[in-house]
Design a protein around this motif. Structure first.
Motif, PDB file in Angstrom:
ATOM      1  N   ARG A  73       0.671  -1.100   0.045  1.00  0.00           N
ATOM      2  CA  ARG A  73      -0.021  -0.016   0.123  1.00  0.00           C
ATOM      3  C   ARG A  73       0.934   1.398  -0.048  1.00  0.00           C
ATOM      4  O   ARG A  73       0.416   2.208  -0.662  1.00  0.00           O
ATOM      5  CB  ARG A  73      -0.922   0.016   1.310  1.00  0.00           C
ATOM      6  CG  ARG A  73      -2.030  -1.063   1.157  1.00  0.00           C
ATOM      7  CD  ARG A  73      -3.134  -0.858   2.191  1.00  0.00           C
ATOM      8  NE  ARG A  73      -2.480  -1.454   3.719  1.00  0.00           N
ATOM      9  CZ  ARG A  73      -2.941  -1.163   4.720  1.00  0.00           C
ATOM     10  NH1 ARG A  73      -3.944  -0.464   4.846  1.00  0.00           N
ATOM     11  NH2 ARG A  73      -2.224  -1.810   5.692  1.00  0.00           N
ATOM     12  N   ASP A  99       1.541   7.217  -6.600  1.00  0.00           N
ATOM     13  CA  ASP A  99       0.464   8.264  -6.537  1.00  0.00           C
ATOM     14  C   ASP A  99       1.145   9.694  -6.373  1.00  0.00           C
ATOM     15  O   ASP A  99       0.259  10.548  -6.653  1.00  0.00           O
ATOM     16  CB  ASP A  99      -0.793   8.023  -5.877  1.00  0.00           C
ATOM     17  CG  ASP A  99      -1.465   6.835  -6.412  1.00  0.00           C
ATOM     18  OD1 ASP A  99      -1.255   6.456  -7.456  1.00  0.00           O
ATOM     19  OD2 ASP A  99      -2.323   6.356  -5.441  1.00  0.00           O
ATOM     20  N   ARG A 105       5.253  11.620   4.807  1.00  0.00           N
ATOM     21  CA  ARG A 105       4.427  12.353   5.800  1.00  0.00           C
ATOM     22  C   ARG A 105       3.022  12.035   5.729  1.00  0.00           C
ATOM     23  O   ARG A 105       2.155  11.557   6.628  1.00  0.00           O
ATOM     24  CB  ARG A 105       4.723  13.655   6.509  1.00  0.00           C
ATOM     25  CG  ARG A 105       3.652  14.378   7.327  1.00  0.00           C
ATOM     26  CD  ARG A 105       3.534  13.555   8.674  1.00  0.00           C
ATOM     27  NE  ARG A 105       4.894  13.337   9.576  1.00  0.00           N
ATOM     28  CZ  ARG A 105       5.089  12.735  10.380  1.00  0.00           C
ATOM     29  NH1 ARG A 105       4.061  11.585  10.810  1.00  0.00           N
ATOM     30  NH2 ARG A 105       6.136  12.567  11.208  1.00  0.00           N
ATOM     31  N   GLY A 106       2.437  12.411   4.545  1.00  0.00           N
ATOM     32  CA  GLY A 106       1.126  11.947   4.417  1.00  0.00           C
ATOM     33  C   GLY A 106       0.787  10.737   4.147  1.00  0.00           C
ATOM     34  O   GLY A 106      -0.280   9.997   4.581  1.00  0.00           O
ATOM     35  N   ILE A 107       1.566   9.625   3.682  1.00  0.00           N
ATOM     36  CA  ILE A 107       1.389   8.418   3.546  1.00  0.00           C
ATOM     37  C   ILE A 107       1.464   7.718   5.040  1.00  0.00           C
ATOM     38  O   ILE A 107       0.539   6.872   5.446  1.00  0.00           O
ATOM     39  CB  ILE A 107       2.519   7.534   2.859  1.00  0.00           C
ATOM     40  CG1 ILE A 107       2.366   7.914   1.362  1.00  0.00           C
ATOM     41  CG2 ILE A 107       2.534   6.173   2.925  1.00  0.00           C
ATOM     42  CD1 ILE A 107       3.671   7.506   0.514  1.00  0.00           C
ATOM     43  N   LEU A 142       0.931   4.323  -2.802  1.00  0.00           N
ATOM     44  CA  LEU A 142       0.626   5.755  -2.475  1.00  0.00           C
ATOM     45  C   LEU A 142       2.071   6.453  -3.067  1.00  0.00           C
ATOM     46  O   LEU A 142       1.710   7.616  -3.238  1.00  0.00           O
ATOM     47  CB  LEU A 142       0.587   5.889  -1.120  1.00  0.00           C
ATOM     48  CG  LEU A 142      -0.986   5.496  -0.596  1.00  0.00           C
ATOM     49  CD1 LEU A 142      -0.819   5.440   0.696  1.00  0.00           C
ATOM     50  CD2 LEU A 142      -1.926   6.321  -1.142  1.00  0.00           C
ATOM     51  N   ASP A 197       0.772   9.342   7.880  1.00  0.00           N
ATOM     52  CA  ASP A 197      -0.609   9.611   8.504  1.00  0.00           C
ATOM     53  C   ASP A 197      -1.959   8.869   7.958  1.00  0.00           C
ATOM     54  O   ASP A 197      -2.849   8.313   8.751  1.00  0.00           O
ATOM     55  CB  ASP A 197      -1.119  11.186   8.253  1.00  0.00           C
ATOM     56  CG  ASP A 197       0.013  12.007   9.024  1.00  0.00           C
ATOM     57  OD1 ASP A 197       0.753  11.434   9.874  1.00  0.00           O
ATOM     58  OD2 ASP A 197       0.135  13.210   8.831  1.00  0.00           O
ATOM     59  N   LEU A 198      -1.786   8.458   6.738  1.00  0.00           N
ATOM     60  CA  LEU A 198      -2.860   8.032   5.951  1.00  0.00           C
ATOM     61  C   LEU A 198      -2.968   6.497   6.487  1.00  0.00           C
ATOM     62  O   LEU A 198      -4.038   5.888   6.744  1.00  0.00           O
ATOM     63  CB  LEU A 198      -2.816   8.014   4.507  1.00  0.00           C
ATOM     64  CG  LEU A 198      -3.996   7.462   3.860  1.00  0.00           C
ATOM     65  CD1 LEU A 198      -5.157   8.102   3.849  1.00  0.00           C
ATOM     66  CD2 LEU A 198      -3.699   7.554   2.164  1.00  0.00           C
ATOM     67  N   LEU A 199      -1.665   5.825   6.561  1.00  0.00           N
ATOM     68  CA  LEU A 199      -1.885   4.404   6.879  1.00  0.00           C
ATOM     69  C   LEU A 199      -1.457   4.158   8.393  1.00  0.00           C
ATOM     70  O   LEU A 199      -1.373   3.014   8.580  1.00  0.00           O
ATOM     71  CB  LEU A 199      -0.735   3.619   5.882  1.00  0.00           C
ATOM     72  CG  LEU A 199      -0.878   3.709   4.353  1.00  0.00           C
ATOM     73  CD1 LEU A 199       0.173   2.894   3.714  1.00  0.00           C
ATOM     74  CD2 LEU A 199      -2.348   3.178   4.177  1.00  0.00           C
ATOM     75  N   ASP A 200      -1.304   5.281   9.093  1.00  0.00           N
ATOM     76  CA  ASP A 200      -1.150   5.052  10.641  1.00  0.00           C
ATOM     77  C   ASP A 200       0.097   4.169  10.774  1.00  0.00           C
ATOM     78  O   ASP A 200       0.199   3.289  11.559  1.00  0.00           O
ATOM     79  CB  ASP A 200      -2.198   4.505  11.153  1.00  0.00           C
ATOM     80  CG  ASP A 200      -2.175   4.457  12.575  1.00  0.00           C
ATOM     81  OD1 ASP A 200      -1.462   5.514  13.123  1.00  0.00           O
ATOM     82  OD2 ASP A 200      -2.711   3.712  13.358  1.00  0.00           O
ATOM     83  N   THR A 251       7.050   7.205   9.746  1.00  0.00           N
ATOM     84  CA  THR A 251       7.687   7.582   8.576  1.00  0.00           C
ATOM     85  C   THR A 251       8.895   6.976   8.236  1.00  0.00           C
ATOM     86  O   THR A 251       9.421   6.710   7.090  1.00  0.00           O
ATOM     87  CB  THR A 251       8.124   9.424   8.634  1.00  0.00           C
ATOM     88  OG1 THR A 251       8.975   9.234  10.019  1.00  0.00           O
ATOM     89  CG2 THR A 251       6.832  10.185   9.129  1.00  0.00           C
ATOM     90  N   LYS A 254       2.237  10.640  -3.386  1.00  0.00           N
ATOM     91  CA  LYS A 254       1.982  11.250  -1.965  1.00  0.00           C
ATOM     92  C   LYS A 254       3.127  11.243  -1.243  1.00  0.00           C
ATOM     93  O   LYS A 254       4.457  10.921  -1.595  1.00  0.00           O
ATOM     94  CB  LYS A 254       0.980  10.122  -1.133  1.00  0.00           C
ATOM     95  CG  LYS A 254      -0.308   9.825  -1.894  1.00  0.00           C
ATOM     96  CD  LYS A 254      -1.229  11.093  -1.522  1.00  0.00           C
ATOM     97  CE  LYS A 254      -2.786  11.028  -1.870  1.00  0.00           C
ATOM     98  NZ  LYS A 254      -2.945  10.398  -3.132  1.00  0.00           N
TER      99      LYS A 254
END
Length: 208
Positions: free
Chosen positions: A172, A179, A184-186, A176, A188-191, A194, A181
């Motif tokens: 996953r 895509d 940091r965004g990944i 991302l 946060d999104l996948l918990d 980093t 991303k």
């Protein structure tokens, strides 16, 4: 005085926000509310902690950095702890930990504006912080040593397989990254941490 809560766990499998309600209740008990929560999954043995330094950047002199325990703030070696402590002092930020009663008193005196008593408590608090930070580092090193001994024993017995990779999580993350991303965004999104995202990114770069 603004209170900034810092919550940290070492791995993505741990719930870094576990103590959030406990910190909120503590602040409420002393007539404060928490201005912001800074949550991350990073090792306490490194200064590479974006959320901790974002908290410090958001802080003003006289603000409070609130943690559940001192080891949530630092398991640092002596040099790194001295660097972090100097940053805290330069910012004028008071560290308050639920497991350090003198820090509770220092916070109350700072609020009351009692300069002499506040300075005395701050000095005592700094000394105790140094001691607890040293204890936290020793605990970290002891656990690492025991872990290494356990791995060597398992290797000798032919039973060591190493940490198993979460292939679904890595897949996953890779999607991302494709895509566009951010790291940091990944996270946060996948918990996840980093560090995990960076590791997948490095592995993909090396395989190209």
């Amino acid at each position: 005085m603004m209170i900034h809560a810092y919550l940290r766990a070492s791995t993505a499998e741990q719930d870094a926000s576990r103590a959030k309600e406990q910190l909120r209740e503590f602040a409420q008990q002393y007539g404060h509310r928490i201005a912001g929560y800074y949550v991350e999954n990073e090792s306490g043995a490194t200064l590479q902690r974006p959320e901790l330094f974002r908290l410090l950047a958001d802080s003003e002199p006289g603000d409070v950095l609130l943690v559940e325990q001192v080891d949530r703030l630092a398991r640092l070696n002596e040099g790194d702890w001295a660097e972090l402590r100097a940053t805290l002092q330069a910012k004028g930020v008071l560290v308050v930990a639920l497991d350090l009663p003198t820090s509770h008193q220092a916070m109350q005196q700072a609020k009351a504006g009692d300069d002499f008593t506040g300075r005395m408590l701050a000095a005592i608090n700094t000394m105790l912080l140094d001691m607890l930070a040293a204890v936290a580092r020793k605990d970290y090193e002891d656990r690492r040593r025991r872990q290494a001994q356990g791995i060597e024993k398992a290797k000798s017995a032919g039973a060591y397989k190493g940490r198993q990779v979460d292939t679904d999580l890595h897949r996953r993350i890779a999607q991302l990254l494709d895509d566009g991303k951010s790291v940091r965004g990944i996270a946060d999104l996948l918990d996840c941490s980093t560090n995990t995202v960076q590791r997948v990114k490095r592995e993909r770069t090396a395989s190209v």
